[in-house]
Design an enzyme around this catalytic site. Structure first.
Site, mmCIF file in Angstrom:
data_model
loop_
_atom_site.group_PDB
_atom_site.id
_atom_site.type_symbol
_atom_site.label_atom_id
_atom_site.label_comp_id
_atom_site.label_asym_id
_atom_site.label_seq_id
_atom_site.Cartn_x
_atom_site.Cartn_y
_atom_site.Cartn_z
ATOM 1 N N PRO A 11 10.722 -7.737 -2.521
ATOM 2 C CA PRO A 11 10.167 -6.514 -2.067
ATOM 3 C C PRO A 11 8.852 -6.665 -1.568
ATOM 4 O O PRO A 11 7.935 -6.971 -2.751
ATOM 5 C CB PRO A 11 10.444 -5.088 -2.768
ATOM 6 C CG PRO A 11 10.234 -5.948 -4.055
ATOM 7 C CD PRO A 11 11.073 -7.186 -3.821
ATOM 8 N N MET A 13 5.200 -5.017 0.154
ATOM 9 C CA MET A 13 4.569 -3.753 0.711
ATOM 10 C C MET A 13 4.272 -4.310 2.267
ATOM 11 O O MET A 13 3.511 -5.351 2.345
ATOM 12 C CB MET A 13 3.729 -3.300 0.274
ATOM 13 C CG MET A 13 4.218 -2.664 -0.973
ATOM 14 S SD MET A 13 5.278 -1.079 -0.915
ATOM 15 C CE MET A 13 4.158 -0.036 0.213
ATOM 16 N N CYS A 94 4.393 -3.602 -9.874
ATOM 17 C CA CYS A 94 3.294 -3.478 -8.977
ATOM 18 C C CYS A 94 2.185 -2.871 -9.625
ATOM 19 O O CYS A 94 1.944 -1.899 -10.295
ATOM 20 C CB CYS A 94 3.639 -2.405 -7.668
ATOM 21 S SG CYS A 94 2.160 -2.474 -6.657
ATOM 22 N N ASN A 205 11.257 -14.356 -10.863
ATOM 23 C CA ASN A 205 10.279 -14.311 -9.860
ATOM 24 C C ASN A 205 8.603 -14.785 -10.022
ATOM 25 O O ASN A 205 8.376 -14.743 -11.231
ATOM 26 C CB ASN A 205 10.218 -12.897 -9.319
ATOM 27 C CG ASN A 205 9.391 -12.500 -8.335
ATOM 28 O OD1 ASN A 205 8.441 -11.629 -8.209
ATOM 29 N ND2 ASN A 205 9.158 -13.208 -6.826
ATOM 30 N N GLY A 227 9.165 -14.599 -2.642
ATOM 31 C CA GLY A 227 8.300 -13.556 -1.935
ATOM 32 C C GLY A 227 7.613 -14.220 -0.634
ATOM 33 O O GLY A 227 8.197 -14.381 0.294
#
Length: 320
Positions: A11, A13, A94, A205, A227
């Protein structure tokens, strides 16, 4: 648990919106895709169609939620389930100031009981899988024992699926961008989590740049997440099904990807979606290929027209 998932796109942003995800799905049918983080409050009080709509082709698809109030998270998770998402994830990684001010994201690693309460509340509200995406630590939380304590507390509330960014997050002193690169990677801790909790699904990740690295990590954990490498070099996704999932299907060409995405953009444009909001996601399609800079210039001009992309495709065909 999602034991069938070996590879996912993180994910991100402002990046992994529905148009970006549709583009990715053209290249890989197996990769798990994730939404941008959406706050529970936004889902409860905001424009649900704008926040949650997606194309059916995007499955398997995870909705990532931001929040720390168990009741709000349960309500938002139920909305996500009803909307058709395959899994709900809690963002516990985050480090941005905006996220911290809302008392969620990476700062939640310091209060595992809060995360556990959210998982318990959400688990009572939905039947689809739940997961947590975290860091290996935050600020002065710097020991492996503290990480395992977090995992143990959250798992007892009903979560058995964790994706771990193998870096600490520093909430003070580093920007969100710096938090993606400055804290050193510690893959060994994530590998150790899988050894210590073999019954859980553990994903990794952080800093993974190629499918070769993905394959290496899969020797130690259940799944991997890319990512920014996937965003800037999206065509690597075209080999995921064959290399990671051992699927016997042809690799789609860049030209076919572009042609299919153009058809998608035509439909969206007819529904008043600005072309640039879609083309911004395909800037890296020709990364490291001849005339890659020309392709980027084509998409970065003051006026971006679909007709120009057809001309690009014709030139590619003519040049073999």
């Amino acid at each position: 648990m999602n034991s069938d998932v070996k590879f996912s796109v993180a994910p991100m942003m402002d990046w992994t919106d529905r148009h970006c995800r549709y583009f990715y799905r053209l290249m890989s049918k197996e990769a798990q895709l994730w939404t941008e983080m959406v706050t529970a409050k936004a889902i409860i009080h905001g424009d649900k169609n704008r926040l949650l709509d997606f194309d059916a082709q995007e499955h398997p698809l995870v909705l990532q939620l931001g929040g720390s109030d168990p009741i709000e998270m349960a309500i938002a998770a139920k909305v996500g389930e009803d909307w058709g998402y395959d899994e709900i994830n809690i963002n516990v990684g985050c480090p941005s100031d905006r996220v911290q001010s809302g008392s969620f994201g990476a700062c939640l690693m310091q209060t595992p009981d809060t995360v556990a309460q959210c998982i318990e509340s959400m688990g009572k509200a939905v039947d689809i899988p739940l997961s947590v995406k975290s860091r290996i630590g935050v600020d002065d939380m710097g020991s492996y024992e503290e990480l395992t304590n977090f995992i143990e507390i959250v798992s007892k509330a009903g979560c058995q699926n964790f994706v771990v960014h193998a870096r600490k997050a520093w909430l003070k002193g580093l920007s969100p961008k710096e938090n993606r690169t400055v804290p050193p990677l510690n893959y060994d801790w994530v590998y150790q989590l899988k050894r210590d909790f073999p019954e859980f699904t553990i994903g990794i990740n952080g800093g993974i740049m190629s499918l070769a690295e993905v394959s290496d990590h899969l020797n130690f954990v259940d799944n991997t997440m890319l990512g920014r490498a996937a965003y800037h070099q999206p065509y690597l996704l075209a080999s995921v099904d064959q290399q990671i999932y051992q699927q016997d299907r042809a690799i789609i060409s860049r030209e076919q990807v572009l042609l299919e995405f153009i058809e998608y953009m035509k439909v969206q444009q007819a529904n008043s979606v600005p072309v640039r909001s879609m083309t911004r996601h395909i800037l890296g399609l020709y990364h490291a290929q001849p005339n890659a800079k020309k392709f980027k210039r084509l998409l970065s001009g003051k006026v971006v027209e679909i007709a120009n992309l057809y001309e690009w495709l014709e030139s590619r065909v003519e040049n073999g």
